[in-house]
Design a protein around this motif. Structure first.
Motif, PDB file in Angstrom:
ATOM      1  N   TYR A  24       7.045  65.709  53.438  1.00 57.85           N
ATOM      2  CA  TYR A  24       5.876  66.550  53.687  1.00 57.85           C
ATOM      3  C   TYR A  24       5.483  67.540  52.597  1.00 57.85           C
ATOM      4  N   PHE A  25       6.373  67.857  51.679  1.00 57.83           N
ATOM      5  CA  PHE A  25       6.039  68.877  50.689  1.00 57.83           C
ATOM      6  C   PHE A  25       4.803  68.517  49.864  1.00 57.83           C
ATOM      7  N   GLU A  26       4.729  67.303  49.357  1.00 57.04           N
ATOM      8  CA  GLU A  26       3.583  66.919  48.535  1.00 57.04           C
ATOM      9  C   GLU A  26       2.301  66.876  49.366  1.00 57.04           C
ATOM     10  N   LYS A  27       2.412  66.351  50.584  1.00 52.57           N
ATOM     11  CA  LYS A  27       1.231  66.241  51.453  1.00 52.57           C
ATOM     12  C   LYS A  27       0.602  67.601  51.712  1.00 52.57           C
ATOM     13  N   TYR A  28       1.430  68.621  51.875  1.00 49.59           N
ATOM     14  CA  TYR A  28       0.923  69.958  52.178  1.00 49.59           C
ATOM     15  C   TYR A  28       0.902  70.872  50.952  1.00 49.59           C
ATOM     16  N   LYS A  29       1.051  70.264  49.770  1.00 45.03           N
ATOM     17  CA  LYS A  29       0.939  70.969  48.494  1.00 45.03           C
ATOM     18  C   LYS A  29       1.964  72.102  48.332  1.00 45.03           C
ATOM     19  N   ILE A  30       3.129  71.888  48.922  1.00 46.77           N
ATOM     20  CA  ILE A  30       4.246  72.810  48.692  1.00 46.77           C
ATOM     21  C   ILE A  30       5.003  72.213  47.505  1.00 46.77           C
ATOM     22  N   ASN A  31       4.434  72.409  46.322  1.00 47.64           N
ATOM     23  CA  ASN A  31       4.831  71.594  45.173  1.00 47.64           C
ATOM     24  C   ASN A  31       4.996  72.376  43.877  1.00 47.64           C
ATOM     25  N   THR A  32       5.228  73.675  43.987  1.00 43.76           N
ATOM     26  CA  THR A  32       5.551  74.480  42.807  1.00 43.76           C
ATOM     27  C   THR A  32       6.813  75.277  43.107  1.00 43.76           C
ATOM     28  N   LEU A  33       7.380  75.851  42.075  1.00 39.59           N
ATOM     29  CA  LEU A  33       8.590  76.651  42.247  1.00 39.59           C
ATOM     30  C   LEU A  33       8.376  77.758  43.278  1.00 39.59           C
ATOM     31  N   ALA A  38       9.326  79.923  48.549  1.00 43.51           N
ATOM     32  CA  ALA A  38       8.795  80.694  49.677  1.00 43.51           C
ATOM     33  C   ALA A  38       8.994  79.948  50.986  1.00 43.51           C
ATOM     34  N   PHE A  39       8.651  78.664  50.999  1.00 44.90           N
ATOM     35  CA  PHE A  39       8.775  77.886  52.236  1.00 44.90           C
ATOM     36  C   PHE A  39      10.231  77.812  52.690  1.00 44.90           C
ATOM     37  N   VAL A  40      11.117  77.476  51.786  1.00 43.51           N
ATOM     38  CA  VAL A  40      12.526  77.291  52.162  1.00 43.51           C
ATOM     39  C   VAL A  40      13.149  78.614  52.592  1.00 43.51           C
ATOM     40  N   SER A  41      12.843  79.697  51.895  1.00 51.81           N
ATOM     41  CA  SER A  41      13.438  80.986  52.266  1.00 51.81           C
ATOM     42  C   SER A  41      12.892  81.488  53.605  1.00 51.81           C
ATOM     43  N   GLN A  42      11.587  81.330  53.839  1.00 48.09           N
ATOM     44  CA  GLN A  42      11.016  81.780  55.108  1.00 48.09           C
ATOM     45  C   GLN A  42      11.536  80.949  56.284  1.00 48.09           C
ATOM     46  N   THR A  43      11.581  79.638  56.119  1.00 49.47           N
ATOM     47  CA  THR A  43      12.053  78.795  57.221  1.00 49.47           C
ATOM     48  C   THR A  43      13.553  78.958  57.441  1.00 49.47           C
ATOM     49  N   GLN A 146      12.631  66.208  61.133  1.00 51.72           N
ATOM     50  CA  GLN A 146      11.327  65.788  60.621  1.00 51.72           C
ATOM     51  C   GLN A 146      10.199  66.569  61.282  1.00 51.72           C
ATOM     52  N   GLY A 147      10.253  66.662  62.598  1.00 53.86           N
ATOM     53  CA  GLY A 147       9.196  67.371  63.313  1.00 53.86           C
ATOM     54  C   GLY A 147       9.211  68.864  63.072  1.00 53.86           C
ATOM     55  N   ALA A 148      10.402  69.426  62.924  1.00 56.43           N
ATOM     56  CA  ALA A 148      10.516  70.864  62.662  1.00 56.43           C
ATOM     57  C   ALA A 148       9.887  71.218  61.321  1.00 56.43           C
ATOM     58  N   VAL A 149      10.122  70.368  60.314  1.00 62.84           N
ATOM     59  CA  VAL A 149       9.528  70.591  58.991  1.00 62.84           C
ATOM     60  C   VAL A 149       8.032  70.303  59.023  1.00 62.84           C
ATOM     61  N   HIS A 150       7.657  69.206  59.657  1.00 54.83           N
ATOM     62  CA  HIS A 150       6.243  68.820  59.743  1.00 54.83           C
ATOM     63  C   HIS A 150       5.407  69.932  60.385  1.00 54.83           C
ATOM     64  N   SER A 151       5.868  70.448  61.510  1.00 50.18           N
ATOM     65  CA  SER A 151       5.118  71.503  62.198  1.00 50.18           C
ATOM     66  C   SER A 151       5.068  72.778  61.360  1.00 50.18           C
ATOM     67  N   TRP A 156       2.024  76.380  57.780  1.00 52.90           N
ATOM     68  CA  TRP A 156       1.887  76.865  56.401  1.00 52.90           C
ATOM     69  C   TRP A 156       0.485  76.588  55.878  1.00 52.90           C
ATOM     70  N   MET A 157      -0.031  75.403  56.181  1.00 57.80           N
ATOM     71  CA  MET A 157      -1.367  75.013  55.712  1.00 57.80           C
ATOM     72  C   MET A 157      -2.466  75.791  56.421  1.00 57.80           C
ATOM     73  N   ILE A 158      -2.434  75.839  57.751  1.00 62.46           N
ATOM     74  CA  ILE A 158      -3.553  76.455  58.475  1.00 62.46           C
ATOM     75  C   ILE A 158      -3.590  77.964  58.266  1.00 62.46           C
ATOM     76  N   LYS A 159      -2.466  78.553  57.917  1.00 61.31           N
ATOM     77  CA  LYS A 159      -2.434  79.991  57.630  1.00 61.31           C
ATOM     78  C   LYS A 159      -2.573  80.285  56.136  1.00 61.31           C
ATOM     79  N   ASP A 160      -2.772  79.227  55.336  1.00 61.92           N
ATOM     80  CA  ASP A 160      -2.993  79.369  53.890  1.00 61.92           C
ATOM     81  C   ASP A 160      -1.877  80.155  53.213  1.00 61.92           C
ATOM     82  N   ILE A 161      -0.639  79.811  53.539  1.00 63.72           N
ATOM     83  CA  ILE A 161       0.499  80.569  53.004  1.00 63.72           C
ATOM     84  C   ILE A 161       0.747  80.270  51.529  1.00 63.72           C
TER      85      ILE A 161
END
Length: 201
Positions: A24-33, A38-43, A146-151, A156-161
């Protein structure tokens, strides 16, 4: 990105999470350092190190009265619900987030689940439509890795994080995700540690 996955494998013990990130990272553009850190530390913070993907409402009388004073205004009421997570969820989430009455059971049915805890019938319905599931199927899906990460990626996307991640605005990100800034200092510390680990040569 493959470099980050390799480094994440040395940071996160259970590899099922890495496999889910890859989906899911590429699909949701979680693709930079900055975005990955940010995503991994917050989750990680929200899930207690990727150990919990379901809201814990196993509260005592005192905690119920402290945390939910409107719903548990007296010790008599609180005593009737204490240490009964489903009953607590049904009461505190009644008529909120698209849920029905306390008696409907929607509160416990649509309680917080996933790495960033989607909560409430309305949110479950929106994610189900986005992911191509029926609303009842989503309940079981979001507690799988899979679902926990997907959701979480969807939230992350809808809140423009990603915008906050790009600016390294962890306080703003935390407020956007949770509605408050509780433990923002700790979240910032976790972010900086994760960023430095991912960026290490």
């Amino acid at each position: 990105m493959s470099l980050y996955y390799d480094k994440l494998e040395s940071i996160i013990e259970e590899k099922v999470w890495i496999e889910a990130f890859k989906l899911y990272f590429e699909k949701y553009k979680i693709n930079t350092l900055k975005r990955v850190a940010a995503f991994v530390s917050q989750t990680a913070y929200e899930s207690i190190g990727f150990q919990s993907v379901e809201e814990n409402l196993n509260y005592s009388v005192n905690n119920l009265m402290l945390l939910f004073p409107k719903a548990f205004s007296t010790s008599v009421i609180a005593e009737a619900y204490a240490k009964r997570p489903k009953a607590i969820a049904n009461r505190i989430y009644a008529y909120r987030f698209g849920n029905g009455s306390e008696e409907s059971g929607d509160g416990s049915r649509y309680m917080g689940r996933g790495l960033l805890q989607i909560t409430g019938k309305e949110t479950y319905k929106k994610f189900a439509e986005h992911a191509g599931f029926g609303i009842d199927d989503v309940i079981d899906y979001v507690i799988t890795p899979q679902g926990a990460v997907h959701s979480a990626c969807w939230i992350w996307m809808i809140k423009d994080i990603n915008t906050y991640a790009d600016a390294e605005d962890i306080v703003g990100m935390t407020k956007r995700l949770t509605g408050g800034v509780i433990n923002a200092a700790k979240r910032t510390e976790l972010y900086e540690e994760m960023r430095d680990k991912l960026n290490a040569k």
